[in-house]
Design a protein around this motif. Structure first.
Motif, PDB file in Angstrom:
ATOM      1  N   ASP A 145       0.961  -1.213  -0.406  1.00 35.01           N
ATOM      2  CA  ASP A 145       0.167   0.387   0.271  1.00 35.01           C
ATOM      3  C   ASP A 145       0.534   1.318  -0.372  1.00 35.01           C
ATOM      4  O   ASP A 145       2.245   1.232   1.056  1.00 35.01           O
ATOM      5  CB  ASP A 145      -0.414  -0.157   1.547  1.00 35.01           C
ATOM      6  CG  ASP A 145      -2.137  -1.348   1.454  1.00 35.01           C
ATOM      7  OD1 ASP A 145      -2.769  -1.141   0.244  1.00 35.01           O
ATOM      8  OD2 ASP A 145      -2.367  -1.986   2.409  1.00 35.01           O
ATOM      9  N   CYS A 146       0.418   2.419  -0.946  1.00 36.89           N
ATOM     10  CA  CYS A 146       1.131   3.432  -0.743  1.00 36.89           C
ATOM     11  C   CYS A 146       0.797   4.081   0.045  1.00 36.89           C
ATOM     12  O   CYS A 146      -0.352   4.447   0.669  1.00 36.89           O
ATOM     13  CB  CYS A 146       1.253   4.520  -2.156  1.00 36.89           C
ATOM     14  SG  CYS A 146       2.391   5.652  -2.534  1.00 36.89           S
ATOM     15  N   PRO A 147       1.328   4.677   1.080  1.00 37.82           N
ATOM     16  CA  PRO A 147       0.877   5.300   2.314  1.00 37.82           C
ATOM     17  C   PRO A 147       0.250   7.229   1.786  1.00 37.82           C
ATOM     18  O   PRO A 147       0.737   7.133   0.737  1.00 37.82           O
ATOM     19  CB  PRO A 147       2.518   5.667   3.161  1.00 37.82           C
ATOM     20  CG  PRO A 147       2.725   4.896   3.014  1.00 37.82           C
ATOM     21  CD  PRO A 147       3.140   4.235   0.997  1.00 37.82           C
ATOM     22  N   VAL A 164      -0.418   7.144  -8.852  1.00 38.44           N
ATOM     23  CA  VAL A 164       0.937   6.516  -7.741  1.00 38.44           C
ATOM     24  C   VAL A 164       1.404   5.668  -8.931  1.00 38.44           C
ATOM     25  O   VAL A 164       1.283   5.659  -9.970  1.00 38.44           O
ATOM     26  CB  VAL A 164       0.531   5.085  -6.560  1.00 38.44           C
ATOM     27  CG1 VAL A 164       1.196   4.898  -5.688  1.00 38.44           C
ATOM     28  CG2 VAL A 164      -0.985   6.454  -5.673  1.00 38.44           C
ATOM     29  N   THR A 165       2.640   6.146  -8.817  1.00 30.57           N
ATOM     30  CA  THR A 165       3.544   5.299  -9.347  1.00 30.57           C
ATOM     31  C   THR A 165       4.648   4.660  -8.667  1.00 30.57           C
ATOM     32  O   THR A 165       5.532   5.327  -7.483  1.00 30.57           O
ATOM     33  CB  THR A 165       4.778   6.569 -10.142  1.00 30.57           C
ATOM     34  OG1 THR A 165       3.357   7.276 -10.956  1.00 30.57           O
ATOM     35  CG2 THR A 165       5.545   5.848 -11.167  1.00 30.57           C
ATOM     36  N   ASP A 176      -0.595   1.522  -9.747  1.00 30.23           N
ATOM     37  CA  ASP A 176      -1.840   1.372  -8.845  1.00 30.23           C
ATOM     38  C   ASP A 176      -1.947   2.191  -7.702  1.00 30.23           C
ATOM     39  O   ASP A 176      -1.016   2.326  -7.834  1.00 30.23           O
ATOM     40  CB  ASP A 176      -2.110  -0.140  -9.358  1.00 30.23           C
ATOM     41  CG  ASP A 176      -2.703  -0.275 -10.969  1.00 30.23           C
ATOM     42  OD1 ASP A 176      -3.315   1.094 -10.927  1.00 30.23           O
ATOM     43  OD2 ASP A 176      -2.346  -1.490 -11.474  1.00 30.23           O
ATOM     44  N   ASP A 177      -2.205   2.100  -6.966  1.00 27.90           N
ATOM     45  CA  ASP A 177      -2.309   2.994  -5.836  1.00 27.90           C
ATOM     46  C   ASP A 177      -1.280   1.509  -4.845  1.00 27.90           C
ATOM     47  O   ASP A 177      -1.564   1.935  -4.260  1.00 27.90           O
ATOM     48  CB  ASP A 177      -4.059   3.292  -4.764  1.00 27.90           C
ATOM     49  CG  ASP A 177      -4.477   4.124  -5.704  1.00 27.90           C
ATOM     50  OD1 ASP A 177      -3.301   4.622  -6.266  1.00 27.90           O
ATOM     51  OD2 ASP A 177      -5.444   4.756  -5.471  1.00 27.90           O
ATOM     52  N   ARG A 196       3.680   9.996  -4.777  1.00 29.14           N
ATOM     53  CA  ARG A 196       1.769  10.124  -5.123  1.00 29.14           C
ATOM     54  C   ARG A 196       2.330  11.640  -5.732  1.00 29.14           C
ATOM     55  O   ARG A 196       2.833  12.901  -5.030  1.00 29.14           O
ATOM     56  CB  ARG A 196       1.234  10.124  -3.979  1.00 29.14           C
ATOM     57  CG  ARG A 196       0.581   8.827  -3.259  1.00 29.14           C
ATOM     58  CD  ARG A 196       0.120   9.286  -2.147  1.00 29.14           C
ATOM     59  NE  ARG A 196      -0.347   7.884  -1.486  1.00 29.14           N
ATOM     60  CZ  ARG A 196      -1.792   7.605  -2.503  1.00 29.14           C
ATOM     61  NH1 ARG A 196      -2.646   8.120  -3.527  1.00 29.14           N
ATOM     62  NH2 ARG A 196      -2.305   6.439  -1.561  1.00 29.14           N
ATOM     63  N   SER A 197       1.280  11.544  -6.884  1.00 25.20           N
ATOM     64  CA  SER A 197       1.595  13.133  -7.642  1.00 25.20           C
ATOM     65  C   SER A 197       0.216  14.368  -7.180  1.00 25.20           C
ATOM     66  O   SER A 197      -0.774  13.577  -7.353  1.00 25.20           O
ATOM     67  CB  SER A 197       1.634  13.090  -9.136  1.00 25.20           C
ATOM     68  OG  SER A 197       2.586  12.354  -8.907  1.00 25.20           O
TER      69      SER A 197
END
Length: 538
Positions: A145-147, A164-165, A176-177, A196-197
């Motif tokens: 998981d991306c925080p 998200v990258t 994807d997230d 996260r952009s």
């Protein structure tokens, strides 16, 4: 004087106070002092949250409540450029070391202070704050998981999320997230960066996080997860057709739930609904395999624009979600099919016509160039036996023409010929010798000639019978008819041989490139190594 009396009175009271009463009074004073400190701690914002941000990246400081009337206090004499307040959240679009310090937000109900530290090279002081650890188990599914820590709220009207990258060693892995592993291997262990952009104005601002994937052996702890379908899998369907999609998960905890949902609502199990679910379980040695089926009585157009989510919730790990979508099957182009159905037969007909017209040239080219031919594997000694018949339409081949025919076939084209006057020794009965020549040859060439070289009708009948029994090829050379030639009826035996064989017309002395030689070679068997074996002993 008043002071003194007060002191005397006070001292007398203490001296005459019971020891238990003194302890109780002392305890009350300490409790009141502690409550006072806690009050000051809450009111004056003594709680400080440490925030670490990488230089040049976005960082968001969020108050406990996202209200527009939050008051922010910034460090004195600090660079206050690239600042944005949205929904009560203070956003530093590009953090710099000049912006380090204490930031405070206050409201009527709260007061909070942030200690912002901006780093260029990660040190031990911020390392524990910025590193995120995910534990997975070998050979099982795993999701990174991306925080979202210290990022702008999703409801912010000023900032737009650009997704998200996921990266590793400079390589882009996914956009994807979540980053999904269907079966984690030892080679997957390591450090992953998720970025996260956000879009603000015409600029894109980034916030990066470091996620470390750690592995434990499979037998240590059983890892639960969805094994099918795969994340973001697309199922191709036909409108109006039924469809069943199974979501299968391995489960090792006592308390769990697996279900399908769409539009954030769970799909019910009522069989009367157009879209419903059905559950089944398989008991394993150390857990169970649970399957929930998403059932469509008929696929509708609105299903193509819907994201269906299979979600697994259990007490042993974080929830796992897998999204799937539907898409129409690609229809074959009927125009292309029609064109193909027309073009293929036309092309085949063209090829057949070309072959019919040029089959002799094609066959000889393949035979001479690539050796494409089928040759009988029997023990016959000759390629062809040259014998003569009396021509009823002219004088036949002259002696020079016969020598030309023999020399061209043997010397130019390499055929092994059996000639009666050369390869059959005297003393043998003519009929027996001729039949033996026929048996030892792959083909028989009947050549028109003068009466003194021809054979009797009875012998021709025996030759016809031998050709039929041995399935020997027969090539019938005939003279080119002239205007003076009258229609003459051939004998019955000669007519049978003519009907049986392939006729080639002799037109006099011919060049090697003439069609006569091509047609003659086409009807003869493929040439083999020249050799002559006498039929009769010396």
């Amino acid at each position: 004087m008043v002071q003194g009396s007060l002191q005397k009175s006070f001292s007398v009271d203490i001296n005459h106070t019971d020891p238990n009463q003194w302890k109780q009074a002392n305890s009350n004073i300490m409790v009141k002092a502690l409550l006072l400190l806690l009050f000051l701690y809450a009111v004056n914002g003594l709680s400080v949250e440490k925030i670490c941000a990488k230089s040049g990246e976005m960082v968001a400081l969020q108050c406990p409540s996202q209200k527009p009337n939050v008051i922010w206090s910034l460090p004195h004499n600090k660079n206050q450029s690239d600042l944005l307040i949205t929904d009560g959240t203070l956003v530093l679009l590009r953090a710099s070391e000049e912006q380090q310090g204490h930031y405070s937000c206050s409201h009527s109900a709260f007061n909070k202070t942030f200690d912002l530290r901006v780093y260029t090279t990660l040190t031990g002081d911020c390392e524990n704050v910025t590193q995120y650890r995910t534990l997975c188990f070998s050979e099982y599914t795993c999701t990174l998981d991306c925080p979202v820590t210290n990022t702008p709220p999703k409801t912010s009207p000023d900032l737009t999320s650009k997704g998200v990258t996921w990266q590793q060693d400079g390589r882009i892995l996914s956009e994807d997230d979540k980053y999904y592993f269907p079966s984690v291997q030892e080679t997957d262990r390591g450090v992953y960066i998720c970025v996260r952009s956000f879009l603000y104005g015409n600029q894109v601002y980034n916030t990066s996080f470091t996620v470390t994937l750690e592995l434990e052996p499979e037998e240590t702890i059983k890892n639960e997860g969805i094994i099918s379908p795969h994340p973001n899998q697309v199922f191709f369907v036909d409108l109006g057709s039924p469809l069943v999609i199974n979501c299968t998960a391995l489960i090792f905890s006592d308390f769990h739930e697996i279900y399908w949902k769409m539009y954030d609502f769970s799909i019910n199990s009522s069989a009367s609904s157009r879209v419903h679910v059905s559950n089944s379980n398989e008991i394993l040695d150390d857990g169970e395999k649970s399957t929930v089926s998403l059932i469509f009585k008929e696929v509708s157009k609105e299903d193509l624009s819907t994201v269906f989510t299979c979600k697994l919730e259990s007490t042993s790990q974080h929830p796992v979600c897998v999204n799937i979508t539907l898409a129409l099957k690609e229809r074959p182009s009927y125009a292309a099919m029609t064109s193909t159905a027309v073009v293929i037969p036309v092309v085949m007909v063209i090829f057949v016509l070309i072959y019919i017209k040029y089959k002799i040239h094609i066959t000889l080219f393949l035979r001479d160039t690539f050796g494409c031919h089928i040759r009988a594997s029997d023990k016959r000694s000759y390629d062809a036996f040259v014998m003569y018949y009396m021509s009823e339409q002219g004088p036949g081949l002259s002696e020079d023409d016969r020598r030309t025919l023999q020399s061209v076939l043997e010397d130019k084209f390499g055929y092994s010929l059996c000639l009666f006057d050369r390869d059959v020794l005297p003393g043998k009965a003519i009929a027996d010798a001729v039949l033996e020549c026929v048996e030892q040859s792959h083909a028989v060439i009947l050549t028109p000639s003068s009466p003194d070289l021809t054979f009797e009708s009875a012998l021709l009948s025996a030759i016809h019978k031998a050709l039929v029994e041995r399935q020997t090829r027969l090539v019938f050379i005939k003279n080119k008819p002239t205007e003076k030639t009258e229609a003459i009826v051939q004998s019955e035996t000669l007519q049978m041989l003519t009907d049986m064989g392939n006729c080639v017309t002799w037109e006099g002395s011919l060049a090697l490139s003439s069609f006569f030689w091509k047609e003659l070679r086409y009807h003869l068997p493929p040439v083999k190594e020249p050799h002559r074996i006498p039929l009769l002993p010396q």
